[in-house]
Write an enzyme that holds these catalytic residues in place. Sequence first.
Site, PDB file in Angstrom:
ATOM      1  N   ASP A 178       0.775  -1.423  -0.019  1.00 53.61           N
ATOM      2  CA  ASP A 178       0.151  -0.014   0.133  1.00 53.61           C
ATOM      3  C   ASP A 178       1.092   1.272   0.230  1.00 53.61           C
ATOM      4  O   ASP A 178       0.674   2.261   0.055  1.00 53.61           O
ATOM      5  CB  ASP A 178      -1.277  -0.266   1.170  1.00 53.61           C
ATOM      6  N   ASN A 444     -37.798  17.470  -0.244  1.00 51.77           N
ATOM      7  CA  ASN A 444     -36.992  16.340   1.526  1.00 51.77           C
ATOM      8  C   ASN A 444     -35.427  16.304   2.085  1.00 51.77           C
ATOM      9  O   ASN A 444     -36.011  15.149   2.893  1.00 51.77           O
ATOM     10  CB  ASN A 444     -37.316  14.893   0.491  1.00 51.77           C
TER      11      ASN A 444
END
EC number: 2.7.11.1
Length: 528
Positions: A178, A444
């Site tokens: 990584d 909403n």
Amino acid sequence: MGNCCRSPAAVAREDVKSNYSGHDHARKDAAGGKKSAPIRVLSDVPKENIEDRYLLDRELGRGEFGVTYLCIERSSRDLLACKSISKRKLRTAVDIEDVKREVAIMKHLPKSSSIVTLKEACEDDNAVHLVMELCEGGELFDRIVARGHYTERAAAGVTKTIVEVVQLCHKHGVIHRDLKPENFLFANKKENSPLKAIDFGLSIFFKPGEKFSEIVGSPYYMAPEVLKRNYGPEIDIWSAGVILYILLCGVPPFWAESEQGVAQAILRGVIDFKREPWPNISETAKNLVRQMLEPDPKRRLTAKQVLEHPWIQNAKKAPNVPLGDVVKSRLKQFSVMNRFKRKALRVIAEFLSTEEVEDIKVMFNKMDTDNDGIVSIEELKAGLRDFSTQLAESEVQMLIEAVDTKGKGTLDYGEFVAVSLHLQKVANDEHLRKAFSYFDKDGNGYILPQELCDALKEDGGDDCVDVANDIFQEVDTDKDGRISYEEFAAMMKTGTDWRKASRHYSRGRFNSLSIKLMKDGSLNLGNE
């Protein structure tokens, strides 16, 4: 009086406790509903309360499983860092093994000035704590963002350190898996500060000739053989090559607006050396990038060969002239922004007050020399030159393409304001609320897929359903099928660009991606 009189350390300590304790962590057995004993992760360390010996202060960073705090040793008053990994988040045996392996690898690797030192690991009922040396100079990632990119000389020095870490890992039977700029920290804020690798959470032990199939890592830094599920230690050199490319030009060599697009670009392996500033970069630097980003892992350079490469060997003689400026980096950032954010910036532009937009308007009018209400490539180039922003034609073309949603080859006033907004980062919460309301047609409090699709249709294009789906994959972080204001604001403030995307990690998502790539023929496993 509430919390106002408490020290940051006290608040931090309570936060640690709230994160790792309480009913969320309690486990019940199937028979009588009794709480089971807390899981034990590290068998070779005593169970103890970390706060008996350390004071946990302010938060320094946060990852998928852990929170890193400034840590003060009570006896010596030494400043350290403590990565606290919540047991509540270790949901599977794989998660637990990852933590065990991370600790084992940090203990296994010899002390080095280029790797953060693990002082000790300890464990209590709620978390595993890794106490490490404190690095106060910030992320390599952030220095790249701040500068746009380095000089060749600085890039060579950084690359040398990164590859020395790789060499050390491989020599001791460890693949990092990584490597990315975020996983390197400077020890202090000085220009010549030592650079240290910090995160071994995805690292793994290996034996010569051993191959792995699990897809892990960060999308932009993955080697092609990771996507093909058949890889060894060579993947670390590929990732280091991606970092080198970014150091020199400010963007990764393989990028797109979706993870699948990034993966396909990696598998194609076409590296762009034409766009600025590559024409001004030495051939030896380009040669090293090519050999580190060699698609065939058998032909890719080893860590030893990278360190013996003439560009690294002669690092002190490499050109020390800045290769560009922050403006270029920001323009590139804008060029990979998704259509949702571009549209939102244009909506915000319409709400700006006269005062807020006056300077932008003056610049637009100066560039629009023929007063036709649009800025052409030539006018933009000339205008940027007048405003002391030196951009190559390819950079200007990229900027036009990034915001010119109708493919006109020009920028109208709204598009020009959108660019300026992004570069100057002037959008505030009031602007964001108005833009959110524009998309939230039924009021909403959420943006729904159809609402987003309808808004994107206004700018043309018949692919709005696919684009909306891709955007929801990226922006709808809690996966409830709608975009809240908080998710919208996070996208607008952090950007949905390669820098944000590089921080994401999900085994499930990458496994799903691999299946997609096999189905569409991108992966040719038979060639392995």
